[in-house]
Design a protein around this motif. Structure first.
Motif, PDB file in Angstrom:
ATOM      1  N   MET A   1      19.614  47.471  28.196  1.00 17.34           N
ATOM      2  CA  MET A   1      20.718  47.421  29.112  1.00 17.34           C
ATOM      3  C   MET A   1      21.585  46.224  28.743  1.00 17.34           C
ATOM      4  SD  MET A   1      21.998  48.429  32.410  1.00 17.34           S
ATOM      5  CE  MET A   1      20.769  49.621  32.642  1.00 17.34           C
ATOM      6  N   GLU A   2      22.876  46.459  28.586  1.00 22.29           N
ATOM      7  CA  GLU A   2      23.820  45.401  28.256  1.00 22.29           C
ATOM      8  C   GLU A   2      24.518  44.940  29.522  1.00 22.29           C
ATOM      9  OE1 GLU A   2      26.320  45.963  24.866  1.00 22.29           O
ATOM     10  OE2 GLU A   2      25.022  47.563  24.145  1.00 22.29           O
ATOM     11  N   CYS A   3      24.944  43.699  29.508  1.00 24.22           N
ATOM     12  CA  CYS A   3      25.566  43.135  30.697  1.00 24.22           C
ATOM     13  C   CYS A   3      26.758  42.279  30.303  1.00 24.22           C
ATOM     14  CB  CYS A   3      24.536  42.295  31.443  1.00 24.22           C
ATOM     15  SG  CYS A   3      25.187  41.576  32.943  1.00 24.22           S
ATOM     16  N   VAL A   4      27.910  42.554  30.911  1.00 27.06           N
ATOM     17  CA  VAL A   4      29.129  41.761  30.748  1.00 27.06           C
ATOM     18  C   VAL A   4      29.763  41.656  32.123  1.00 27.06           C
ATOM     19  CG1 VAL A   4      31.425  41.679  29.700  1.00 27.06           C
ATOM     20  CG2 VAL A   4      29.521  42.598  28.406  1.00 27.06           C
ATOM     21  N   PHE A   5      30.080  40.445  32.549  1.00 24.76           N
ATOM     22  CA  PHE A   5      30.753  40.301  33.836  1.00 24.76           C
ATOM     23  C   PHE A   5      31.648  39.083  33.830  1.00 24.76           C
ATOM     24  CE2 PHE A   5      26.785  38.031  34.307  1.00 24.76           C
ATOM     25  CZ  PHE A   5      27.137  36.878  34.968  1.00 24.76           C
ATOM     26  N   GLY A   6      32.578  39.061  34.775  1.00 22.21           N
ATOM     27  CA  GLY A   6      33.511  37.957  34.910  1.00 22.21           C
ATOM     28  C   GLY A   6      33.749  37.632  36.369  1.00 22.21           C
ATOM     29  N   LEU A   7      34.008  36.380  36.647  1.00 25.72           N
ATOM     30  CA  LEU A   7      34.314  35.902  37.992  1.00 25.72           C
ATOM     31  C   LEU A   7      35.615  35.126  37.953  1.00 25.72           C
ATOM     32  CD1 LEU A   7      30.802  34.487  38.923  1.00 25.72           C
ATOM     33  CD2 LEU A   7      31.766  36.652  39.683  1.00 25.72           C
ATOM     34  N   VAL A   8      36.466  35.338  38.941  1.00 23.69           N
ATOM     35  CA  VAL A   8      37.731  34.617  39.038  1.00 23.69           C
ATOM     36  C   VAL A   8      37.758  33.885  40.358  1.00 23.69           C
ATOM     37  CG1 VAL A   8      40.244  34.848  39.124  1.00 23.69           C
ATOM     38  CG2 VAL A   8      38.908  36.354  37.644  1.00 23.69           C
ATOM     39  N   GLY A   9      38.075  32.600  40.291  1.00 18.74           N
ATOM     40  CA  GLY A   9      38.179  31.784  41.490  1.00 18.74           C
ATOM     41  C   GLY A   9      39.531  31.101  41.529  1.00 18.74           C
ATOM     42  N   ASN A  10      39.671  30.174  42.427  1.00 15.17           N
ATOM     43  CA  ASN A  10      40.923  29.436  42.582  1.00 15.17           C
ATOM     44  C   ASN A  10      41.028  28.397  41.468  1.00 15.17           C
ATOM     45  OD1 ASN A  10      43.275  28.385  43.518  1.00 15.17           O
ATOM     46  ND2 ASN A  10      42.392  27.381  45.304  1.00 15.17           N
ATOM     47  N   GLY A  11      41.760  28.722  40.405  1.00 11.82           N
ATOM     48  CA  GLY A  11      41.962  27.800  39.310  1.00 11.82           C
ATOM     49  C   GLY A  11      40.953  27.909  38.181  1.00 11.82           C
ATOM     50  N   PHE A  12      40.087  28.920  38.190  1.00 15.39           N
ATOM     51  CA  PHE A  12      39.118  29.067  37.106  1.00 15.39           C
ATOM     52  C   PHE A  12      38.718  30.519  36.928  1.00 15.39           C
ATOM     53  CE2 PHE A  12      36.417  28.860  40.803  1.00 15.39           C
ATOM     54  CZ  PHE A  12      35.375  29.729  40.508  1.00 15.39           C
ATOM     55  N   ALA A  13      38.154  30.803  35.769  1.00 18.76           N
ATOM     56  CA  ALA A  13      37.583  32.117  35.471  1.00 18.76           C
ATOM     57  C   ALA A  13      36.343  31.906  34.611  1.00 18.76           C
ATOM     58  CB  ALA A  13      38.581  32.999  34.743  1.00 18.76           C
ATOM     59  N   ILE A  14      35.318  32.694  34.854  1.00 17.38           N
ATOM     60  CA  ILE A  14      34.078  32.626  34.096  1.00 17.38           C
ATOM     61  C   ILE A  14      33.789  34.020  33.542  1.00 17.38           C
ATOM     62  CG2 ILE A  14      31.598  32.220  34.188  1.00 17.38           C
ATOM     63  CD1 ILE A  14      32.081  30.330  36.522  1.00 17.38           C
ATOM     64  N   VAL A  15      33.525  34.100  32.248  1.00 17.47           N
ATOM     65  CA  VAL A  15      33.153  35.354  31.606  1.00 17.47           C
ATOM     66  C   VAL A  15      31.797  35.139  30.938  1.00 17.47           C
ATOM     67  CG1 VAL A  15      33.759  37.049  29.850  1.00 17.47           C
ATOM     68  CG2 VAL A  15      35.551  35.987  31.204  1.00 17.47           C
ATOM     69  N   ALA A  16      30.871  36.065  31.161  1.00 19.20           N
ATOM     70  CA  ALA A  16      29.533  35.955  30.583  1.00 19.20           C
ATOM     71  C   ALA A  16      29.107  37.303  30.018  1.00 19.20           C
ATOM     72  CB  ALA A  16      28.540  35.504  31.641  1.00 19.20           C
ATOM     73  N   ALA A  17      28.332  37.249  28.950  1.00 15.52           N
ATOM     74  CA  ALA A  17      27.815  38.466  28.325  1.00 15.52           C
ATOM     75  C   ALA A  17      26.458  38.165  27.713  1.00 15.52           C
ATOM     76  CB  ALA A  17      28.775  38.964  27.254  1.00 15.52           C
ATOM     77  N   ASP A  18      25.597  39.174  27.685  1.00 14.30           N
ATOM     78  CA  ASP A  18      24.313  38.986  27.024  1.00 14.30           C
ATOM     79  C   ASP A  18      24.521  38.977  25.512  1.00 14.30           C
ATOM     80  OD1 ASP A  18      24.900  41.694  26.722  1.00 14.30           O
ATOM     81  OD2 ASP A  18      22.794  42.228  26.624  1.00 14.30           O
ATOM     82  N   THR A  19      23.496  38.622  24.764  1.00 17.07           N
ATOM     83  CA  THR A  19      23.636  38.505  23.316  1.00 17.07           C
ATOM     84  C   THR A  19      22.727  39.451  22.547  1.00 17.07           C
ATOM     85  OG1 THR A  19      21.986  36.753  23.235  1.00 17.07           O
ATOM     86  CG2 THR A  19      24.285  36.072  23.463  1.00 17.07           C
TER      87      THR A  19
END
Length: 74
Positions: A1-19
């Protein structure tokens, strides 16, 4: 199972993915980079079949560069 997700907040963004690159129950690689820089302010994360994922993200990256070249707008 592969996983890619992102979060957006006030003044920032986080992107994460498995390897991991897996097929059925076999793990082929555990250092696959699934996040690609499009330019200095944009990136894209993708999952799926390795060949399709790489070709699609490179296609998007080259089209972003072409758009910037033609229009002068990053």
């Amino acid at each position: 199972m592969e996983c890619v997700f992102g979060l957006v907040g006030n003044g920032f963004a986080i992107v994460a993915a498995d390897t991991s690159a897996v097929h059925s129950i076999l793990v082929h690689k555990n250092n696959e980079d699934k996040i690609m820089l499009l330019d200095s302010h944009k990136l894209i994360a993708a999952s799926g079949e390795p060949g399709d994922r790489v070709q699609f993200t490179e296609y998007v990256q080259k089209n972003v560069s072409l758009y910037q070249f033609r229009n002068g707008i990053p």
